[in-house]
Motif scaffolding. Structure first.
Motif, PDB file in Angstrom:
ATOM      1  N   GLN A 110     -25.139  -6.917  -5.983  1.00 35.60           N
ATOM      2  CA  GLN A 110     -26.566  -7.235  -5.993  1.00 35.60           C
ATOM      3  C   GLN A 110     -26.779  -8.740  -6.118  1.00 35.60           C
ATOM      4  O   GLN A 110     -27.675  -9.308  -5.483  1.00 35.60           O
ATOM      5  CB  GLN A 110     -27.256  -6.496  -7.139  1.00 35.60           C
ATOM      6  N   ALA A 111     -25.955  -9.382  -6.913  1.00 37.28           N
ATOM      7  CA  ALA A 111     -26.102 -10.823  -7.122  1.00 37.28           C
ATOM      8  C   ALA A 111     -25.755 -11.617  -5.872  1.00 37.28           C
ATOM      9  O   ALA A 111     -26.268 -12.728  -5.664  1.00 37.28           O
ATOM     10  CB  ALA A 111     -25.221 -11.268  -8.287  1.00 37.28           C
ATOM     11  N   LEU A 112     -24.883 -11.070  -5.019  1.00 37.15           N
ATOM     12  CA  LEU A 112     -24.451 -11.768  -3.810  1.00 37.15           C
ATOM     13  C   LEU A 112     -25.224 -11.354  -2.563  1.00 37.15           C
ATOM     14  O   LEU A 112     -25.041 -11.946  -1.495  1.00 37.15           O
ATOM     15  CB  LEU A 112     -22.959 -11.505  -3.578  1.00 37.15           C
ATOM     16  N   ALA A 113     -26.094 -10.360  -2.703  1.00 33.56           N
ATOM     17  CA  ALA A 113     -26.732  -9.754  -1.535  1.00 33.56           C
ATOM     18  C   ALA A 113     -27.703 -10.683  -0.809  1.00 33.56           C
ATOM     19  O   ALA A 113     -28.020 -10.454   0.357  1.00 33.56           O
ATOM     20  CB  ALA A 113     -27.463  -8.473  -1.946  1.00 33.56           C
ATOM     21  N   SER A 114     -28.152 -11.742  -1.463  1.00 29.69           N
ATOM     22  CA  SER A 114     -29.062 -12.663  -0.784  1.00 29.69           C
ATOM     23  C   SER A 114     -28.331 -13.569   0.200  1.00 29.69           C
ATOM     24  O   SER A 114     -28.963 -14.242   1.024  1.00 29.69           O
ATOM     25  CB  SER A 114     -29.817 -13.516  -1.808  1.00 29.69           C
ATOM     26  N   HIS A 115     -26.991 -13.586   0.141  1.00 29.63           N
ATOM     27  CA  HIS A 115     -26.208 -14.452   1.024  1.00 29.63           C
ATOM     28  C   HIS A 115     -25.256 -13.698   1.946  1.00 29.63           C
ATOM     29  O   HIS A 115     -24.809 -14.255   2.952  1.00 29.63           O
ATOM     30  CB  HIS A 115     -25.389 -15.444   0.193  1.00 29.63           C
ATOM     31  N   PHE A 116     -24.938 -12.448   1.589  1.00 32.68           N
ATOM     32  CA  PHE A 116     -23.939 -11.696   2.346  1.00 32.68           C
ATOM     33  C   PHE A 116     -24.366 -10.241   2.497  1.00 32.68           C
ATOM     34  O   PHE A 116     -25.170  -9.735   1.705  1.00 32.68           O
ATOM     35  CB  PHE A 116     -22.584 -11.729   1.624  1.00 32.68           C
ATOM     36  N   THR A 117     -23.822  -9.587   3.513  1.00 34.49           N
ATOM     37  CA  THR A 117     -23.865  -8.135   3.572  1.00 34.49           C
ATOM     38  C   THR A 117     -22.672  -7.649   2.765  1.00 34.49           C
ATOM     39  O   THR A 117     -21.520  -7.804   3.186  1.00 34.49           O
ATOM     40  CB  THR A 117     -23.764  -7.629   5.019  1.00 34.49           C
ATOM     41  N   VAL A 118     -22.944  -7.093   1.602  1.00 33.47           N
ATOM     42  CA  VAL A 118     -21.883  -6.801   0.636  1.00 33.47           C
ATOM     43  C   VAL A 118     -21.554  -5.306   0.654  1.00 33.47           C
ATOM     44  O   VAL A 118     -22.433  -4.456   0.531  1.00 33.47           O
ATOM     45  CB  VAL A 118     -22.290  -7.233  -0.784  1.00 33.47           C
ATOM     46  N   TYR A 119     -20.276  -5.029   0.796  1.00 29.45           N
ATOM     47  CA  TYR A 119     -19.773  -3.655   0.800  1.00 29.45           C
ATOM     48  C   TYR A 119     -19.013  -3.403  -0.503  1.00 29.45           C
ATOM     49  O   TYR A 119     -18.128  -4.178  -0.880  1.00 29.45           O
ATOM     50  CB  TYR A 119     -18.804  -3.435   1.965  1.00 29.45           C
ATOM     51  N   THR A 120     -19.381  -2.326  -1.172  1.00 33.43           N
ATOM     52  CA  THR A 120     -18.576  -1.814  -2.279  1.00 33.43           C
ATOM     53  C   THR A 120     -18.096  -0.428  -1.869  1.00 33.43           C
ATOM     54  O   THR A 120     -18.780   0.277  -1.126  1.00 33.43           O
ATOM     55  CB  THR A 120     -19.374  -1.722  -3.584  1.00 33.43           C
ATOM     56  N   TYR A 121     -16.930  -0.039  -2.340  1.00 31.85           N
ATOM     57  CA  TYR A 121     -16.424   1.281  -1.937  1.00 31.85           C
ATOM     58  C   TYR A 121     -15.589   1.891  -3.047  1.00 31.85           C
ATOM     59  O   TYR A 121     -15.136   1.191  -3.960  1.00 31.85           O
ATOM     60  CB  TYR A 121     -15.618   1.178  -0.636  1.00 31.85           C
ATOM     61  N   ASP A 122     -15.431   3.196  -2.967  1.00 32.83           N
ATOM     62  CA  ASP A 122     -14.579   3.914  -3.908  1.00 32.83           C
ATOM     63  C   ASP A 122     -13.175   3.974  -3.330  1.00 32.83           C
ATOM     64  O   ASP A 122     -12.961   4.582  -2.272  1.00 32.83           O
ATOM     65  CB  ASP A 122     -15.088   5.343  -4.136  1.00 32.83           C
ATOM     66  N   ARG A 123     -12.231   3.304  -3.976  1.00 33.49           N
ATOM     67  CA  ARG A 123     -10.846   3.430  -3.538  1.00 33.49           C
ATOM     68  C   ARG A 123     -10.415   4.897  -3.594  1.00 33.49           C
ATOM     69  O   ARG A 123     -10.977   5.686  -4.369  1.00 33.49           O
ATOM     70  CB  ARG A 123      -9.947   2.542  -4.402  1.00 33.49           C
ATOM     71  N   ARG A 124      -9.473   5.264  -2.777  1.00 32.34           N
ATOM     72  CA  ARG A 124      -9.124   6.685  -2.647  1.00 32.34           C
ATOM     73  C   ARG A 124      -8.767   7.309  -3.999  1.00 32.34           C
ATOM     74  O   ARG A 124      -8.131   6.695  -4.854  1.00 32.34           O
ATOM     75  CB  ARG A 124      -8.009   6.907  -1.635  1.00 32.34           C
ATOM     76  N   GLY A 125      -9.274   8.540  -4.161  1.00 39.26           N
ATOM     77  CA  GLY A 125      -9.077   9.258  -5.410  1.00 39.26           C
ATOM     78  C   GLY A 125     -10.116   8.959  -6.472  1.00 39.26           C
ATOM     79  O   GLY A 125     -10.086   9.554  -7.551  1.00 39.26           O
ATOM     80  N   ARG A 126     -11.056   8.067  -6.165  1.00 40.41           N
ATOM     81  CA  ARG A 126     -12.062   7.663  -7.145  1.00 40.41           C
ATOM     82  C   ARG A 126     -13.454   8.020  -6.640  1.00 40.41           C
ATOM     83  O   ARG A 126     -13.707   8.045  -5.445  1.00 40.41           O
ATOM     84  CB  ARG A 126     -11.991   6.155  -7.392  1.00 40.41           C
ATOM     85  N   GLY A 127     -14.357   8.243  -7.595  1.00 44.85           N
ATOM     86  CA  GLY A 127     -15.755   8.450  -7.244  1.00 44.85           C
ATOM     87  C   GLY A 127     -15.930   9.527  -6.189  1.00 44.85           C
ATOM     88  O   GLY A 127     -15.458  10.660  -6.352  1.00 44.85           O
ATOM     89  N   GLU A 128     -16.545   9.155  -5.069  1.00 43.11           N
ATOM     90  CA  GLU A 128     -16.859  10.125  -4.027  1.00 43.11           C
ATOM     91  C   GLU A 128     -15.936  10.018  -2.819  1.00 43.11           C
ATOM     92  O   GLU A 128     -16.203  10.624  -1.781  1.00 43.11           O
ATOM     93  CB  GLU A 128     -18.319   9.941  -3.597  1.00 43.11           C
ATOM     94  N   SER A 129     -14.863   9.272  -2.945  1.00 45.31           N
ATOM     95  CA  SER A 129     -13.879   9.201  -1.866  1.00 45.31           C
ATOM     96  C   SER A 129     -12.860  10.327  -1.991  1.00 45.31           C
ATOM     97  O   SER A 129     -12.649  10.889  -3.069  1.00 45.31           O
ATOM     98  CB  SER A 129     -13.147   7.853  -1.878  1.00 45.31           C
ATOM     99  N   GLY A 130     -12.214  10.634  -0.851  1.00 48.03           N
ATOM    100  CA  GLY A 130     -11.158  11.625  -0.860  1.00 48.03           C
ATOM    101  C   GLY A 130      -9.887  11.062  -1.478  1.00 48.03           C
ATOM    102  O   GLY A 130      -9.810   9.898  -1.861  1.00 48.03           O
ATOM    103  N   ASN A 131      -8.877  11.938  -1.537  1.00 44.59           N
ATOM    104  CA  ASN A 131      -7.635  11.543  -2.201  1.00 44.59           C
ATOM    105  C   ASN A 131      -6.447  12.045  -1.385  1.00 44.59           C
ATOM    106  O   ASN A 131      -5.648  12.856  -1.839  1.00 44.59           O
ATOM    107  CB  ASN A 131      -7.576  12.099  -3.616  1.00 44.59           C
ATOM    108  N   GLY A 132      -6.337  11.562  -0.129  1.00 39.97           N
ATOM    109  CA  GLY A 132      -5.232  11.970   0.712  1.00 39.97           C
ATOM    110  C   GLY A 132      -3.892  11.694   0.053  1.00 39.97           C
ATOM    111  O   GLY A 132      -3.691  10.637  -0.535  1.00 39.97           O
ATOM    112  N   ARG A 133      -2.976  12.638   0.149  1.00 37.74           N
ATOM    113  CA  ARG A 133      -1.685  12.514  -0.513  1.00 37.74           C
ATOM    114  C   ARG A 133      -0.567  12.803   0.466  1.00 37.74           C
ATOM    115  O   ARG A 133      -0.787  13.481   1.465  1.00 37.74           O
ATOM    116  CB  ARG A 133      -1.619  13.466  -1.723  1.00 37.74           C
ATOM    117  N   PRO A 134       0.653  12.339   0.236  1.00 41.76           N
ATOM    118  CA  PRO A 134       1.056  11.568  -0.941  1.00 41.76           C
ATOM    119  C   PRO A 134       0.524  10.142  -0.895  1.00 41.76           C
ATOM    120  O   PRO A 134       0.238   9.619   0.186  1.00 41.76           O
ATOM    121  CB  PRO A 134       2.589  11.569  -0.850  1.00 41.76           C
ATOM    122  N   TYR A 135       0.409   9.523  -2.065  1.00 39.38           N
ATOM    123  CA  TYR A 135      -0.099   8.167  -2.122  1.00 39.38           C
ATOM    124  C   TYR A 135       0.925   7.191  -1.563  1.00 39.38           C
ATOM    125  O   TYR A 135       2.135   7.333  -1.760  1.00 39.38           O
ATOM    126  CB  TYR A 135      -0.432   7.759  -3.561  1.00 39.38           C
TER     127      TYR A 135
END
Length: 264
Positions: free
Chosen positions: A43-68
């Motif tokens: 949010q703090a950087l959004a006035s200068h950039f299109t900022v992407y945040t994401y859930d690394r695999r296995g976290r939050g709402e991302s999948g967890n393809g295995r084996p890692y």
């Protein structure tokens, strides 16, 4: 909720805010979009950039393809770079910084990279992480003891015992346990860099893009040493110490530094 599909078919959830050149933020251990520092920083950087945040695999709402494998995490980041238009800036905190560097090293189209304290151990000023540490964490998770995995991790990174005890009484403890199965991923990613030895010659020779290596003025000596070594190992890097900061760096301190680096 937007998603990208990684090369192995794993679904990676992300958010996008702001306008301007694309900048991808990469979380460290135990953090994801809904739990950690990257949301406020975006949010703090959004006035200068299109900022992407994401859930690394296995976290939050991302999948967890295995084996890692580290390669799968690099493919995840590559999929997000492609979603952002084919190239992007990247900023990674802690182990997320190591992931961003590995992605740049292996050809992901990152055009500038900034990192804050990826936890490399490059000398004998702190004990190296045991070679079997990721396996130990996996054993805790497999035994249905995610809380023990989190406690072990916190002890390893130097958290005081009273802090660990208090954390277990707080609502966030359930979130930490929920993401504990990904702790071995971070230590697999960091393994070769936590043995207490200097970087091998040429380890980052292909990372010729502009790089910013940051550390905290209140961080321990081993971390300061490793950030100096990292900056020296990168062909086109600048080293910067953020006065008064620890590993838990504040967004208001990072924001102007990152804005200036990526805008210059």
């Amino acid at each position: 909720m937007p998603r990208v599909i990684s090369k192995d078919g794993t679904s990676i959830a992300f958010d996008r805010v702001g306008s301007g050149p694309p900048l991808i933020l990469v979380d460290g251990a135990l953090c994801y979009r809904a739990f950690g520092p990257m949301g406020p920083l975006a949010q703090a950087l959004a006035s200068h950039f299109t900022v992407y945040t994401y859930d690394r695999r296995g976290r939050g709402e991302s999948g967890n393809g295995r084996p890692y494998a580290v390669e799968r995490e690099i493919e995840d980041l590559d999929a997000l770079v492609r979603e952002a238009g084919g190239s992007a800036y990247a900023y990674g905190a802690s182990s997320g910084g190591a992931l961003a560097l590995e992605a740049a090293k292996r050809g992901v189209a990152i055009t500038k990279v900034a990192v804050y304290e990826p936890p490399y151990i490059t000398d004998d000023s702190i004990a190296p992480v045991p070679d079997d540490y990721a396996s130990r964490l996996n054993a805790y998770v497999a035994a249905g003891r995610p809380g023990d995995a989190v406690k072990s991790f916190m002890r390893t990174v130097g958290a005081p015992g009273f802090f660990i005890a208090v954390m277990q009484l707080m609502p966030m403890w359930s979130k930490l346990k929920g993401v504990a199965p990904t702790l071995p991923y971070d230590f697999t990613l960091m393994a070769d860099g936590q043995k207490g030895k200097p970087f091998p010659p040429g380890k980052f020779a292909t990372v010729k893009i502009p790089a910013l290596v940051m550390g905290g003025g209140k961080s321990p000596p081993w971390m300061k040493h490793s950030m100096q070594a990292l900056a020296s190992a990168l062909p086109n890097a600048r080293h910067l110490t953020l006065d008064g900061q620890t590993h838990m760096v504040k967004a208001k301190v990072q924001t102007p530094v990152l804005r200036d680096f990526f805008s210059s």
